[in-house]
Design a protein around this motif. Structure first.
Motif, PDB file in Angstrom:
ATOM      1  N   PRO A  28     103.916 -22.429 -12.970  1.00 18.25           N
ATOM      2  CA  PRO A  28     102.914 -21.747 -12.144  1.00 18.25           C
ATOM      3  C   PRO A  28     103.465 -20.902 -11.003  1.00 18.25           C
ATOM      4  CG  PRO A  28     102.904 -24.113 -11.709  1.00 18.25           C
ATOM      5  CD  PRO A  28     103.831 -23.903 -12.865  1.00 18.25           C
ATOM      6  N   PHE A  29     104.664 -21.237 -10.489  1.00 21.50           N
ATOM      7  CA  PHE A  29     105.175 -20.498  -9.332  1.00 21.50           C
ATOM      8  C   PHE A  29     106.355 -19.626  -9.730  1.00 21.50           C
ATOM      9  CE2 PHE A  29     102.779 -22.403  -5.916  1.00 21.50           C
ATOM     10  CZ  PHE A  29     102.364 -23.612  -6.453  1.00 21.50           C
ATOM     11  N   LEU A  30     106.352 -18.421  -9.182  1.00 21.49           N
ATOM     12  CA  LEU A  30     107.470 -17.500  -9.418  1.00 21.49           C
ATOM     13  C   LEU A  30     108.047 -17.103  -8.061  1.00 21.49           C
ATOM     14  CD1 LEU A  30     109.110 -15.354 -11.075  1.00 21.49           C
ATOM     15  CD2 LEU A  30     107.207 -13.795 -10.655  1.00 21.49           C
ATOM     16  N   LEU A  37      96.108 -21.800  -1.576  1.00 15.13           N
ATOM     17  CA  LEU A  37      95.975 -20.610  -2.426  1.00 15.13           C
ATOM     18  C   LEU A  37      95.645 -21.015  -3.863  1.00 15.13           C
ATOM     19  CD1 LEU A  37      96.121 -17.584  -2.909  1.00 15.13           C
ATOM     20  CD2 LEU A  37      98.611 -17.708  -2.922  1.00 15.13           C
ATOM     21  N   SER A  38      96.253 -22.095  -4.356  1.00 18.68           N
ATOM     22  CA  SER A  38      95.953 -22.490  -5.733  1.00 18.68           C
ATOM     23  C   SER A  38      94.500 -22.944  -5.850  1.00 18.68           C
ATOM     24  CB  SER A  38      96.927 -23.563  -6.231  1.00 18.68           C
ATOM     25  OG  SER A  38      96.893 -24.672  -5.401  1.00 18.68           O
ATOM     26  N   ASP A  39      94.012 -23.677  -4.850  1.00 19.30           N
ATOM     27  CA  ASP A  39      92.588 -24.089  -4.865  1.00 19.30           C
ATOM     28  C   ASP A  39      91.689 -22.860  -4.929  1.00 19.30           C
ATOM     29  OD1 ASP A  39      92.707 -27.030  -2.684  1.00 19.30           O
ATOM     30  OD2 ASP A  39      93.275 -26.693  -4.775  1.00 19.30           O
ATOM     31  N   TRP A  40      92.051 -21.883  -4.128  1.00 20.07           N
ATOM     32  CA  TRP A  40      91.218 -20.675  -4.071  1.00 20.07           C
ATOM     33  C   TRP A  40      91.265 -19.917  -5.408  1.00 20.07           C
ATOM     34  CZ3 TRP A  40      92.621 -15.466  -4.404  1.00 20.07           C
ATOM     35  CH2 TRP A  40      91.593 -14.559  -4.135  1.00 20.07           C
ATOM     36  N   LEU A  41      92.461 -19.859  -6.022  1.00 20.94           N
ATOM     37  CA  LEU A  41      92.574 -19.168  -7.317  1.00 20.94           C
ATOM     38  C   LEU A  41      91.716 -19.873  -8.370  1.00 20.94           C
ATOM     39  CD1 LEU A  41      96.418 -18.475  -7.304  1.00 20.94           C
ATOM     40  CD2 LEU A  41      94.626 -16.731  -7.265  1.00 20.94           C
ATOM     41  N   GLY A  58      88.127 -18.514 -10.216  1.00 21.80           N
ATOM     42  CA  GLY A  58      88.214 -18.290 -11.667  1.00 21.80           C
ATOM     43  C   GLY A  58      89.471 -17.538 -12.091  1.00 21.80           C
ATOM     44  N   LYS A  59      90.460 -17.426 -11.185  1.00 23.42           N
ATOM     45  CA  LYS A  59      91.676 -16.691 -11.546  1.00 23.42           C
ATOM     46  C   LYS A  59      92.741 -17.613 -12.142  1.00 23.42           C
ATOM     47  CE  LYS A  59      91.033 -12.964  -8.364  1.00 23.42           C
ATOM     48  NZ  LYS A  59      90.532 -12.658  -7.104  1.00 23.42           N
ATOM     49  N   ALA A  60      92.520 -18.896 -12.033  1.00 21.45           N
ATOM     50  CA  ALA A  60      93.464 -19.864 -12.601  1.00 21.45           C
ATOM     51  C   ALA A  60      92.690 -21.121 -12.968  1.00 21.45           C
ATOM     52  CB  ALA A  60      94.549 -20.203 -11.575  1.00 21.45           C
ATOM     53  N   ASP A  61      93.328 -21.922 -13.832  1.00 23.31           N
ATOM     54  CA  ASP A  61      92.731 -23.195 -14.215  1.00 23.31           C
ATOM     55  C   ASP A  61      93.432 -24.288 -13.403  1.00 23.31           C
ATOM     56  OD1 ASP A  61      91.274 -24.386 -16.917  1.00 23.31           O
ATOM     57  OD2 ASP A  61      92.768 -25.730 -16.015  1.00 23.31           O
ATOM     58  N   ALA A  62      92.699 -25.325 -13.023  1.00 21.71           N
ATOM     59  CA  ALA A  62      93.313 -26.378 -12.195  1.00 21.71           C
ATOM     60  C   ALA A  62      94.573 -26.932 -12.873  1.00 21.71           C
ATOM     61  CB  ALA A  62      92.315 -27.489 -11.940  1.00 21.71           C
ATOM     62  N   HIS A  63      94.558 -27.030 -14.215  1.00 21.03           N
ATOM     63  CA  HIS A  63      95.706 -27.617 -14.918  1.00 21.03           C
ATOM     64  C   HIS A  63      96.928 -26.710 -14.893  1.00 21.03           C
ATOM     65  CE1 HIS A  63      93.455 -31.021 -16.122  1.00 21.03           C
ATOM     66  NE2 HIS A  63      92.522 -30.269 -16.668  1.00 21.03           N
ATOM     67  N   ASP A  64      96.719 -25.442 -14.590  1.00 23.18           N
ATOM     68  CA  ASP A  64      97.873 -24.533 -14.503  1.00 23.18           C
ATOM     69  C   ASP A  64      98.904 -25.034 -13.503  1.00 23.18           C
ATOM     70  OD1 ASP A  64      95.988 -21.403 -14.745  1.00 23.18           O
ATOM     71  OD2 ASP A  64      96.497 -22.951 -16.214  1.00 23.18           O
ATOM     72  N   PHE A  65      98.442 -25.792 -12.503  1.00 22.69           N
ATOM     73  CA  PHE A  65      99.352 -26.228 -11.440  1.00 22.69           C
ATOM     74  C   PHE A  65      99.824 -27.662 -11.651  1.00 22.69           C
ATOM     75  CE2 PHE A  65      96.776 -22.827  -9.783  1.00 22.69           C
ATOM     76  CZ  PHE A  65      97.729 -22.011  -9.214  1.00 22.69           C
ATOM     77  N   ASP A  66      99.502 -28.218 -12.827  1.00 21.95           N
ATOM     78  CA  ASP A  66      99.765 -29.636 -13.075  1.00 21.95           C
ATOM     79  C   ASP A  66     101.208 -29.985 -13.389  1.00 21.95           C
ATOM     80  OD1 ASP A  66      96.764 -30.738 -14.773  1.00 21.95           O
ATOM     81  OD2 ASP A  66      97.354 -30.612 -12.668  1.00 21.95           O
ATOM     82  N   THR A  75     104.461 -24.834   4.083  1.00 23.27           N
ATOM     83  CA  THR A  75     104.663 -24.088   2.839  1.00 23.27           C
ATOM     84  C   THR A  75     103.817 -24.696   1.726  1.00 23.27           C
ATOM     85  OG1 THR A  75     106.898 -23.599   3.575  1.00 23.27           O
ATOM     86  CG2 THR A  75     106.451 -23.295   1.240  1.00 23.27           C
ATOM     87  N   LEU A  76     103.899 -26.026   1.582  1.00 25.03           N
ATOM     88  CA  LEU A  76     103.116 -26.676   0.525  1.00 25.03           C
ATOM     89  C   LEU A  76     101.617 -26.553   0.792  1.00 25.03           C
ATOM     90  CD1 LEU A  76     105.126 -29.905  -0.309  1.00 25.03           C
ATOM     91  CD2 LEU A  76     104.728 -27.931  -1.772  1.00 25.03           C
ATOM     92  N   ALA A  77     101.262 -26.608   2.070  1.00 22.22           N
ATOM     93  CA  ALA A  77      99.844 -26.480   2.411  1.00 22.22           C
ATOM     94  C   ALA A  77      99.321 -25.119   1.981  1.00 22.22           C
ATOM     95  CB  ALA A  77      99.652 -26.687   3.906  1.00 22.22           C
TER      96      ALA A  77
END
Ligand code: ATP
Ligand code: MG
Length: 441
Positions: A3-5, A117-121, A125-133, A110-112
């Motif tokens: 998920p992170f680049l 940002l991931s919650d907001w994505l 609808g720009k990402a799925d919650a599992h994308d960050f799993d 940083t983690l916060a």
């Protein structure tokens, strides 16, 4: 899904983020910007959800990356990592960013920001919650807000509004892929009579290449009891080491699994003892038992060793199926290899599957491969040329065979991998990628 680049020129920041995100982070170093933003994009694995640009990228480079990312990965969250300066507002106005983060922001902050940002994505609808799993960051942080310096893009996301505890995902316990019935597992030791010959380089790349044919069914054991440096060569920051892997508590399978560190190229690492004094805490027999145990769970076990034929290495040789012997083009190294062979024959420990590698060959050494064979009294199976790409890859914490597939040393190392697993061909996709980036030179 990674998920992170991160695209940056700071090795220090890269290792900090790796420690925070582990396997959830894909990194492309800023050096590839020399070939343009598209060359960077060609090296990105999958579809990133959050991209961090910087530190040490200039405005034009950041601008190019923002456009290339928006074109290839619409909806990606964009964070610029740089110190706050007076020109910051121009950046925020001109680039479609979600946040600007100071490289010296605390881990908590940083983690916060990532969580926010991931919650907001996900909400937008720009990402799925599992994308960050993906494999867990294992730290739990309390939130702070003061080091987040700015935000923009005109939408609802506001990195400054933190009011909750940030919970990291739970520690992940891996399930290893089941072993195929009827296929014997293999253990490969990499040994050398003297230090600095290239054992660690070979061990790391063997694990990487074998993981292509047996993803997540390869484990790399750093059994160099003096100065094991596999974690440095791979840019890993393990929580546990071989000390925990052989401790009594590791009789429990879950405890044992947590002593392994996962690498994103699809293999596990048993990290070395953290300091030479602790080498005594791990007996030679414990290393033997560890190899046997790992062979019960992994298709391939690769073992890096201490230089010479100390007790740990002798026991290792009794527990492996293959041995890769490494020497360099110097007469003392080759003579030591000959003595090592004689000793192993006397002890009845000369392995059946033996691969002799001559490393760092070059025309200036004054001896030829044939001379080397004459000195050690055996045929050289693979010679690996001296190449600056080896050191570059190691300093960046990336296995060479995935860093620079066209480098002659990488090709030679690949042929060592293929002696163990003939199906481990270089991936066409990676070769093409590299060609495309070179075309833009
Ligand atoms: N083919 C090569 N061309 C150029 N440099 C190389 C090559 N192989 C290894 N090196 C460099 O030589 C140094 C020693 O390599 P490496 O750490 O793999 O050896 P080692 O046998 O594990 O050493 P040690 O005994 O200290 O554990 C490293 O800096 C590595 O980058
Ligand atoms: Mg080494």
């Amino acid at each position: 899904m990674i998920p992170f680049l991160l695209v940056s020129r700071s090795a220090e920041y890269e290792s900090r983020l790796r420690a925070l995100l582990g396997a959830r982070l894909d990194v492309v170093t800023g050096e590839f910007l020399t070939f343009g933003a598209d060359a960077v994009m060609d090296r990105v694995e999958g579809t990133p959800r959050i991209a961090l640009l910087g530190p040490v990228l200039n405005y034009e480079e950041t601008h190019g990356l923002v456009n290339a990312l928006a074109a290839r990965h619409p909806g990606v969250g964009l964070i610029v990592v740089r110190e706050q300066r007076s020109d910051l507002e121009d950046w925020v106005d001109e680039l479609e960013l979600h946040a600007i983060l100071s490289p010296s922001a605390s881990d908590e902050t940083t983690l916060a920001l990532f969580r926010r940002l991931s919650d907001w994505l996900v909400e937008s609808g720009k990402a799925d919650a599992h994308d960050f799993d993906e494999p867990a960051a294992t730290l739990v942080f309390e939130d702070t807000e003061e080091e987040i310096t700015a935000e923009s893009d005109g939408e609802e996301f506001d990195p400054g509004e933190f009011d909750q505890l940030v919970q990291a995902p739970p520690i992940e316990v891996w399930e290893f892929p089941p072993l195929e019935a009827g296929i014997a597992t293999e253990a490969i030791a990499v040994v050398a009579p003297k230090g600095g010959q290239g054992k660690t380089t070979l061990a790391v790349n063997l694990a990487t290449g074998l993981a292509e044919v047996a993803p997540n069914s390869v484990v790399l054991v750093d059994a160099d009891m003096q100065f094991g440096d596999i974690v440095a060569a791979l840019g890993l920051e393990p929580e546990q080491t071989i000390v925990e892997a052989v401790a009594e508590a590791a009789a429990d399978e879950i405890v044992f699994k947590t002593s392994l560190t996962h690498h994103k190229d699809g293999f596990f690492v048993v990290a070395s003892v953290p300091s030479p004094e602790l080498g005594d805490a791990v007996t030679p027999d414990a290393v033997g038992r560890l190899i046997d145990r790992l062979r019960g769970a992994f298709r391939y076990v690769v073992v890096d060793t201490t230089p010479g034929l100390g007790e740990h290495t002798l026991v290792t040789l009794e527990h492996v199926t293959d041995v890769v012997f490494v020497a360099s083009m110097s007469v003392p190294s080759l003579r030591a290899m000959r003595t090592e062979f004689e000793l192993l024959r006397t002890l009845g420990l000369m392995p059946g599957n033996r691969h002799i590698v001559l490393n760092q060959t070059d025309k200036l050494s004054g001896i030829t491969v044939r001379d080397a064979e004459h000195i050690i009294g055996a045929q050289i199976d693979v010679d690996i040329p001296r190449s600056s790409a080896v050191l570059l890859a190691s300093n960046r914490g990336v296995p060479l065979i995935h860093d620079d597939v066209r480098d002659p040393a990488a090709k030679a190392i690949r042929s060592v991998v293929m002696r163990i697993a003939p199906e481990a061909h270089p991936k066409r996709r990676k070769i093409q990628r590299r060609r495309r980036s070179n075309d833009t030179e």
